[in-house]
Design a protein around this motif. Structure first.
Motif, short mmCIF file in Angstrom:
data_model
loop_
_atom_site.label_atom_id
_atom_site.label_comp_id
_atom_site.label_asym_id
_atom_site.label_seq_id
_atom_site.Cartn_x
_atom_site.Cartn_y
_atom_site.Cartn_z
N ASP A 72 -25.97 -56.51 20.05
CA ASP A 72 -25.98 -57.97 20.07
C ASP A 72 -25.85 -58.48 21.51
O ASP A 72 -26.45 -59.48 21.89
CB ASP A 72 -24.83 -58.50 19.21
CG ASP A 72 -24.78 -60.01 19.15
OD1 ASP A 72 -25.74 -60.61 18.63
OD2 ASP A 72 -23.78 -60.61 19.60
N GLU A 73 -25.08 -57.75 22.29
CA GLU A 73 -24.88 -58.12 23.70
C GLU A 73 -26.13 -57.84 24.53
O GLU A 73 -26.50 -58.63 25.41
CB GLU A 73 -23.70 -57.33 24.27
CG GLU A 73 -23.42 -57.58 25.74
CD GLU A 73 -22.31 -56.69 26.28
OE1 GLU A 73 -22.25 -56.52 27.51
OE2 GLU A 73 -21.51 -56.17 25.48
N ASP A 74 -26.79 -56.71 24.25
CA ASP A 74 -28.00 -56.34 25.00
C ASP A 74 -29.07 -55.86 24.02
O ASP A 74 -29.07 -54.70 23.58
CB ASP A 74 -27.67 -55.22 25.99
CG ASP A 74 -28.84 -54.92 26.93
OD1 ASP A 74 -29.99 -55.24 26.58
OD2 ASP A 74 -28.59 -54.36 28.02
N PRO A 75 -30.00 -56.74 23.65
CA PRO A 75 -31.03 -56.42 22.64
C PRO A 75 -32.01 -55.32 23.05
O PRO A 75 -32.86 -54.94 22.23
CB PRO A 75 -31.76 -57.77 22.47
CG PRO A 75 -30.80 -58.81 22.95
CD PRO A 75 -30.06 -58.14 24.07
N SER A 76 -31.91 -54.82 24.28
CA SER A 76 -32.80 -53.72 24.67
C SER A 76 -32.31 -52.39 24.11
O SER A 76 -32.96 -51.36 24.28
CB SER A 76 -32.91 -53.63 26.20
OG SER A 76 -31.67 -53.28 26.78
N PHE A 77 -31.15 -52.44 23.41
CA PHE A 77 -30.62 -51.24 22.75
C PHE A 77 -30.64 -51.44 21.24
O PHE A 77 -30.57 -52.57 20.75
CB PHE A 77 -29.20 -50.95 23.24
CG PHE A 77 -29.14 -50.46 24.65
CD1 PHE A 77 -29.16 -49.11 24.94
CD2 PHE A 77 -29.09 -51.37 25.71
CE1 PHE A 77 -29.12 -48.65 26.25
CE2 PHE A 77 -29.05 -50.93 27.02
CZ PHE A 77 -29.08 -49.56 27.30
N GLU A 78 -30.70 -50.32 20.52
CA GLU A 78 -30.74 -50.39 19.06
C GLU A 78 -30.03 -49.20 18.43
O GLU A 78 -29.84 -48.16 19.06
CB GLU A 78 -32.19 -50.41 18.58
CG GLU A 78 -32.98 -49.13 18.90
CD GLU A 78 -34.42 -49.18 18.47
OE1 GLU A 78 -34.81 -50.19 17.85
OE2 GLU A 78 -35.16 -48.21 18.73
N LEU A 79 -29.61 -49.39 17.17
CA LEU A 79 -29.00 -48.30 16.42
C LEU A 79 -30.11 -47.44 15.83
O LEU A 79 -31.18 -47.95 15.46
CB LEU A 79 -28.12 -48.84 15.29
CG LEU A 79 -26.71 -49.27 15.69
CD1 LEU A 79 -26.74 -50.57 16.48
CD2 LEU A 79 -25.82 -49.46 14.46
N THR A 80 -29.83 -46.15 15.72
CA THR A 80 -30.83 -45.25 15.18
C THR A 80 -30.17 -44.16 14.33
O THR A 80 -29.00 -43.84 14.53
CB THR A 80 -31.66 -44.59 16.32
OG1 THR A 80 -32.76 -43.87 15.75
CG2 THR A 80 -30.81 -43.63 17.14
N GLY A 81 -30.92 -43.63 13.37
CA GLY A 81 -30.47 -42.49 12.59
C GLY A 81 -29.54 -42.80 11.43
O GLY A 81 -29.07 -41.89 10.76
N GLY A 82 -29.28 -44.09 11.18
CA GLY A 82 -28.38 -44.44 10.08
C GLY A 82 -26.94 -44.02 10.38
O GLY A 82 -26.58 -43.75 11.53
N THR A 83 -26.11 -43.95 9.35
CA THR A 83 -24.72 -43.50 9.53
C THR A 83 -24.58 -42.07 9.02
O THR A 83 -25.21 -41.69 8.05
CB THR A 83 -23.73 -44.41 8.78
OG1 THR A 83 -24.08 -44.45 7.40
CG2 THR A 83 -23.77 -45.82 9.35
N PHE A 84 -23.74 -41.28 9.69
CA PHE A 84 -23.57 -39.89 9.27
C PHE A 84 -22.11 -39.53 8.98
O PHE A 84 -21.78 -38.37 8.79
CB PHE A 84 -24.17 -38.93 10.31
CG PHE A 84 -23.74 -39.18 11.74
CD1 PHE A 84 -22.59 -38.62 12.25
CD2 PHE A 84 -24.51 -39.99 12.57
CE1 PHE A 84 -22.20 -38.84 13.56
CE2 PHE A 84 -24.14 -40.22 13.89
CZ PHE A 84 -22.98 -39.64 14.38
N THR A 85 -21.24 -40.55 8.96
CA THR A 85 -19.86 -40.35 8.52
C THR A 85 -19.37 -41.61 7.81
O THR A 85 -19.99 -42.67 7.93
CB THR A 85 -18.89 -40.09 9.69
OG1 THR A 85 -18.81 -41.27 10.50
CG2 THR A 85 -19.31 -38.91 10.54
N ASP A 86 -18.28 -41.49 7.09
CA ASP A 86 -17.58 -42.65 6.54
C ASP A 86 -16.38 -42.91 7.44
O ASP A 86 -15.59 -42.00 7.71
CB ASP A 86 -17.12 -42.40 5.11
CG ASP A 86 -18.28 -42.28 4.14
OD1 ASP A 86 -19.24 -43.04 4.30
OD2 ASP A 86 -18.23 -41.42 3.24
N GLU A 87 -16.24 -44.14 7.91
CA GLU A 87 -15.16 -44.49 8.83
C GLU A 87 -14.38 -45.70 8.29
O GLU A 87 -14.57 -46.82 8.75
CB GLU A 87 -15.73 -44.81 10.21
CG GLU A 87 -16.58 -43.72 10.83
CD GLU A 87 -15.77 -42.49 11.20
OE1 GLU A 87 -14.56 -42.61 11.46
OE2 GLU A 87 -16.36 -41.39 11.23
N PRO A 88 -13.51 -45.48 7.32
CA PRO A 88 -12.73 -46.60 6.77
C PRO A 88 -11.63 -47.02 7.74
O PRO A 88 -10.80 -46.21 8.14
CB PRO A 88 -12.15 -46.02 5.48
CG PRO A 88 -12.05 -44.55 5.74
CD PRO A 88 -13.20 -44.20 6.65
#
Length: 272
Positions: free
Chosen positions: A216-232
């Motif tokens: 959100d701060e820098d739109p030139s970056f993005e999330l990739t690969g989905g989530t691979f752990t549960d972090e409650p």
């Protein structure tokens, strides 16, 4: 001689009795002191203020606004609402900065009453602190520059560099799930993100909720690969403070029942 022996015996008996009494008194004093330091809820109500450890570098959750000096985010609004439920006023709260590395030591030293700082509940951490119920569900993911060849864990091979924060579960998880990649650890998320933007790593890993803030701060970056752990995420308190855990859980349930929790979440976590 008999009189001397009798007097000696009486003197020895008196010393033993006095020593025993002194030992009992010290034990009581020690136990009382220990109990007093453990009863954090009583201290909170006596001072009429609760001290929360929060992040100052985590966009959307706990970030210091440079123009106002105030810390803002989901965790901050949750903490204020908890203070209102427990003490009747959201202003009866004090915030102290913590990082992933410093939050448990500050809690155990008594500098803060509770941690509301994107802290994942884990079995290892349960040995050091007590947690409330889950107050936010997150999952670990990867943040990369748009156009990166890294699309998921399978691309983290020998020669790749992943950035993480010291003291976080993310650093531990990525070493387990991508053992060939090089993990570089930084003091906080701001430093790690700055390092990623300057090209010191190929990806940054932590909970997706935190990564959304960076994107959100820098739109030139993005999330990739989905989530691979549960972090409650849970609110952490000093070990043994069951009364405080119960009080915080009661307050959390009240926020959820009233709709206040969803209101706060929708305000900050729009991508979720």
């Amino acid at each position: 001689m008999k009189k001397f022996i009798k007097l000696t015996f009486i003197s020895m008996l008196a010393v033993i009795i006095l020593a025993a009494c002194g030992g009992k008194d010290d034990t009581k004093t020690g136990d009382a002191g220990k109990k007093e330091t453990k009863d954090v809820l009583a201290q909170i109500k006596e001072r009429d203020k609760i001290v929360f450890g929060v992040k100052h570098d985590t966009r959307l959750f706990g970030l210091k606004n440079p123009s106002t000096g105030d810390v803002e985010g989901f965790d901050i609004d949750i903490a204020k609402s908890l203070a209102k439920e427990i003490l009747g006023d959201e202003n009866k709260v004090e915030f102290k900065e913590v990082t992933s590395k410093t939050r448990i030591p500050l809690l155990n030293n008594g500098d803060i009453d509770a941690i509301v700082a994107t802290m994942t509940i884990s079995e290892e951490r349960k040995k050091e602190v007590d947690f409330t119920d889950v107050y936010f569900e997150a999952g670990q993911s990867l943040l990369v520059k748009k156009g990166s060849k890294i699309k998921g864990l399978e691309d983290l091979k020998k020669g790749t560099k992943v950035l993480a924060v010291k003291g976080s579960t993310s650093a531990v998880n990525i070493r387990e799930k991508a053992p060939d990649t090089q993990v570089l650890e930084y003091e906080n998320y701001a430093e790690a993100f700055t390092a990623l933007k300057s090209g010191k790593g190929d990806a940054l890993t932590t909970d997706d909720s935190i990564l959304y803030g960076m994107a959100d701060e820098d739109p030139s970056f993005e999330l990739t690969g989905g989530t691979f752990t549960d972090e409650p995420y849970g609110i952490a308190v000093k070990k043994g403070n069951t009364d405080l855990v119960d009080e915080l859980n009661k307050a959390l349930n009240a926020l959820k029942d009233s709709g206040k929790y969803d209101e706060i979440k929708d305000k900050w976590i729009k991508q979720q």
